[in-house]
Design a protein around this motif. Sequence first.
Motif, PDB file in Angstrom:
ATOM      1  N   THR A 117       0.818  -1.216   0.000  1.00 56.42           N
ATOM      2  CA  THR A 117       0.000   0.000   0.000  1.00 56.42           C
ATOM      3  C   THR A 117       0.853   1.267   0.000  1.00 56.42           C
ATOM      4  OG1 THR A 117      -0.113  -0.019   2.409  1.00 56.42           O
ATOM      5  CG2 THR A 117      -1.890  -1.139   1.245  1.00 56.42           C
ATOM      6  N   PHE A 118       2.159   1.087  -0.068  1.00 59.40           N
ATOM      7  CA  PHE A 118       3.051   2.245  -0.004  1.00 59.40           C
ATOM      8  C   PHE A 118       3.368   2.738  -1.412  1.00 59.40           C
ATOM      9  CE2 PHE A 118       7.111   4.452   0.559  1.00 59.40           C
ATOM     10  CZ  PHE A 118       6.856   5.202   1.699  1.00 59.40           C
ATOM     11  N   VAL A 119       3.034   3.972  -1.693  1.00 57.04           N
ATOM     12  CA  VAL A 119       3.287   4.535  -3.018  1.00 57.04           C
ATOM     13  C   VAL A 119       4.719   5.076  -3.065  1.00 57.04           C
ATOM     14  CG1 VAL A 119       2.636   6.356  -4.643  1.00 57.04           C
ATOM     15  CG2 VAL A 119       0.864   5.109  -3.368  1.00 57.04           C
ATOM     16  N   GLY A 152       3.959  12.966   9.129  1.00 64.14           N
ATOM     17  CA  GLY A 152       2.960  12.575   8.130  1.00 64.14           C
ATOM     18  C   GLY A 152       3.541  12.227   6.777  1.00 64.14           C
ATOM     19  N   GLY A 154       5.226   9.295   6.107  1.00 67.17           N
ATOM     20  CA  GLY A 154       5.267   7.864   5.818  1.00 67.17           C
ATOM     21  C   GLY A 154       6.348   7.073   6.543  1.00 67.17           C
ATOM     22  N   LYS A 155       6.959   7.647   7.582  1.00 62.43           N
ATOM     23  CA  LYS A 155       8.011   6.917   8.294  1.00 62.43           C
ATOM     24  C   LYS A 155       7.451   5.673   8.987  1.00 62.43           C
ATOM     25  CE  LYS A 155       8.991  10.454  10.898  1.00 62.43           C
ATOM     26  NZ  LYS A 155       8.029  11.426  10.366  1.00 62.43           N
ATOM     27  N   ILE A 313       1.179  13.797   4.252  1.00 63.27           N
ATOM     28  CA  ILE A 313       0.312  12.803   3.609  1.00 63.27           C
ATOM     29  C   ILE A 313      -0.864  12.448   4.506  1.00 63.27           C
ATOM     30  CG2 ILE A 313       0.258  10.457   2.640  1.00 63.27           C
ATOM     31  CD1 ILE A 313       3.181  11.003   1.794  1.00 63.27           C
ATOM     32  N   ARG A 314      -0.635  12.550   5.797  1.00 60.76           N
ATOM     33  CA  ARG A 314      -1.752  12.296   6.714  1.00 60.76           C
ATOM     34  C   ARG A 314      -2.880  13.301   6.450  1.00 60.76           C
ATOM     35  NH1 ARG A 314       0.889  12.493  11.260  1.00 60.76           N
ATOM     36  NH2 ARG A 314       1.472  10.304  11.190  1.00 60.76           N
ATOM     37  N   GLU A 317      -4.649  12.491   3.164  1.00 61.27           N
ATOM     38  CA  GLU A 317      -5.636  11.426   3.329  1.00 61.27           C
ATOM     39  C   GLU A 317      -6.833  11.905   4.144  1.00 61.27           C
ATOM     40  OE1 GLU A 317      -2.985   7.388   3.262  1.00 61.27           O
ATOM     41  OE2 GLU A 317      -3.643   8.142   5.188  1.00 61.27           O
TER      42      GLU A 317
HETATM   43  P1  ADP Z   1       4.932   9.586   9.823  1.00 64.50           P
HETATM   44  O1  ADP Z   1       5.208   8.367  10.654  1.00 64.50           O
HETATM   45  O2  ADP Z   1       6.092   9.987   8.971  1.00 64.50           O
HETATM   46  O3  ADP Z   1       4.403  10.734  10.618  1.00 64.50           O
HETATM   47  P2  ADP Z   1       2.895   7.905   8.691  1.00 64.50           P
HETATM   48  O4  ADP Z   1       3.706   6.731   8.296  1.00 64.50           O
HETATM   49  O5  ADP Z   1       2.058   7.782   9.895  1.00 64.50           O
HETATM   50  O6  ADP Z   1       3.789   9.206   8.774  1.00 64.50           O
HETATM   51  O7  ADP Z   1       1.989   8.299   7.424  1.00 64.50           O
HETATM   52  C1  ADP Z   1       0.834   9.111   7.540  1.00 64.50           C
HETATM   53  C2  ADP Z   1      -0.251   8.560   6.661  1.00 64.50           C
HETATM   54  O8  ADP Z   1       0.096   8.715   5.299  1.00 64.50           O
HETATM   55  C3  ADP Z   1      -0.500   7.080   6.878  1.00 64.50           C
HETATM   56  O9  ADP Z   1      -1.879   6.824   6.794  1.00 64.50           O
HETATM   57  C4  ADP Z   1       0.232   6.416   5.741  1.00 64.50           C
HETATM   58  O10 ADP Z   1      -0.375   5.209   5.350  1.00 64.50           O
HETATM   59  C5  ADP Z   1       0.119   7.455   4.640  1.00 64.50           C
HETATM   60  N1  ADP Z   1       1.280   7.433   3.751  1.00 64.50           N
HETATM   61  C6  ADP Z   1       2.467   8.046   3.954  1.00 64.50           C
HETATM   62  N2  ADP Z   1       3.298   7.837   2.937  1.00 64.50           N
HETATM   63  C7  ADP Z   1       2.632   7.064   2.054  1.00 64.50           C
HETATM   64  C8  ADP Z   1       2.962   6.494   0.780  1.00 64.50           C
HETATM   65  N3  ADP Z   1       4.160   6.714   0.204  1.00 64.50           N
HETATM   66  N4  ADP Z   1       2.011   5.762   0.159  1.00 64.50           N
HETATM   67  C9  ADP Z   1       0.817   5.563   0.713  1.00 64.50           C
HETATM   68  N5  ADP Z   1       0.435   6.068   1.901  1.00 64.50           N
HETATM   69  C10 ADP Z   1       1.332   6.804   2.574  1.00 64.50           C
END
Ligand code: ADP
Length: 449
Positions: A117-119, A152, A154-155, A313-314, A317
């Motif tokens: 699910t990771f883009v 936000g 994707g880490k 990205i959060r 979404e």
């Molecule tokens: P962080 O830990 O950097 O604060 P998250 O891993 O919690 O960020 O990501 C925030 C949201 O964005 C999550 O719902 C995650 O699934 C989504 N997200 C982040 N990067 C991507 C990506 N490359 N592809 C798909 N969804 C992503």
Amino acid sequence: MELILEKWGEILMTVKEEHELTDVSFETWLKPLRVYNIEGSKLYILVPSEQMDRNYITKRYMLPIKVAIAEIIGADYEIEFILQEQTKAIQPFKSRNPEFAANNEKATLNPNYTFETFVVGKNNKFAHAASLAVSESPGEVYNPLYIYGGPGLGKTHLMQSIGHFILKQKPDKKVIYVTSEEFTNEVIDSIRNGNASAMTKLRDKYRTVDVLMIDDVQFIIGKESTQEEFFHTFNVLYLAGKQIILSSDKPPKDMETLEERIRSRFECGLLADIGFPDYETRMAILRRKQEMDGFHLDDEILNYISANIKSNIRELEGALNKLLAFSNLEHTEITMEVAIRELQNIISPDKPKEITPQLVIEIVAEHFNISTAQMISKNRSSEIARPRQIAMYLCKNMTGTPLEAIGTLLGGRDHSTIIHGIKKITEEYDKNENTRYLIETIKKKINPN
Ligand code: ADP
Ligand code: MG
């Protein structure tokens, strides 16, 4: 049901944020609540102890929770708070997917956070490749793997993808995922407990894993006993060839209160940064999410969202979830007009601040803690000259101001000085990930949207 369970933490946090609850209210009223089961459109929430007042919770929190669920899950539930003694009348929920239950329990991983699910985009390509390599050969290639980037981006998603991958290949591996706050709390608890067995238990837990993931290590800093425990855990695992994966909002060198010995451990593996997603990546993420949710919006609307939400990205979404919830609750089509209205709290209602070269210079100066007078002065020491060159670079890239005009604004410097400055930063940006991170951070300060 699984979706609610999995998003339950996020739902409660949303209530906390939207209603600006204090930590104590949150801890007292919301955190103890447990999802018990769903029957049709009825959601049963268990109010665990007698001391908690069910009537009060119903009156005060039912609606906020309902709204948060609608926003996050996109579904409308009738909520009933139940007490332990009523539970006999209602079937508890049992997951039909044993793999989900088992793995999830073992490593507390979010089942949605997988590589599938990771883009992958320009911003995360490197971190993604490194994560995949670590998944395929844990403990053998990059150890530790240190993923960093703003909130936000994707880490957590990427880190947990590694956990899923490893567990899928080798289900008997011991994988632990914790946030650094959880880790800190466990250490503090064991210390407070004061007996040796509590500490032994903690050590047994962390020092016998095959893969240890600690999320948001920036919160470990500044806590001596935790740093100490962490340091020893790290060494034991590292020497035994076990994989360690860390995430943080900044590179180790910028974590000021981190002990030197820990910093050097963090730096001895691979540092991988995640930057801001470009437009294509943002669109791809929205499309992927739409597909997963079985939902369809006009490209015009997706375009509106990705053109306005650039650095998280959060939030990207969140905007989509909000429209999804609205469409489910109101049973209407989402038009551009509806989208603009519904998203006005997320996408700033004020006209975006115009980005002028003056603004760029001010913010760069502020970032480096120097004055704008120093920026335009003749001073050529590196503490001033470098910020000045960064300002040249950003003026060109963010405002498109002609080079002559940039020169004039920066204290009457000539055209070739400006070209030289921009070239220098451009080269550094391409070569050096720390410079990239720095530039992106400043850009975000200049244009937070
Ligand atoms: P962080 O830990 O950097 O604060 P998250 O891993 O919690 O960020 O990501 C925030 C949201 O964005 C999550 O719902 C995650 O699934 C989504 N997200 C982040 N990067 C991507 C990506 N490359 N592809 C798909 N969804 C992503
Ligand atoms: Mg995270």
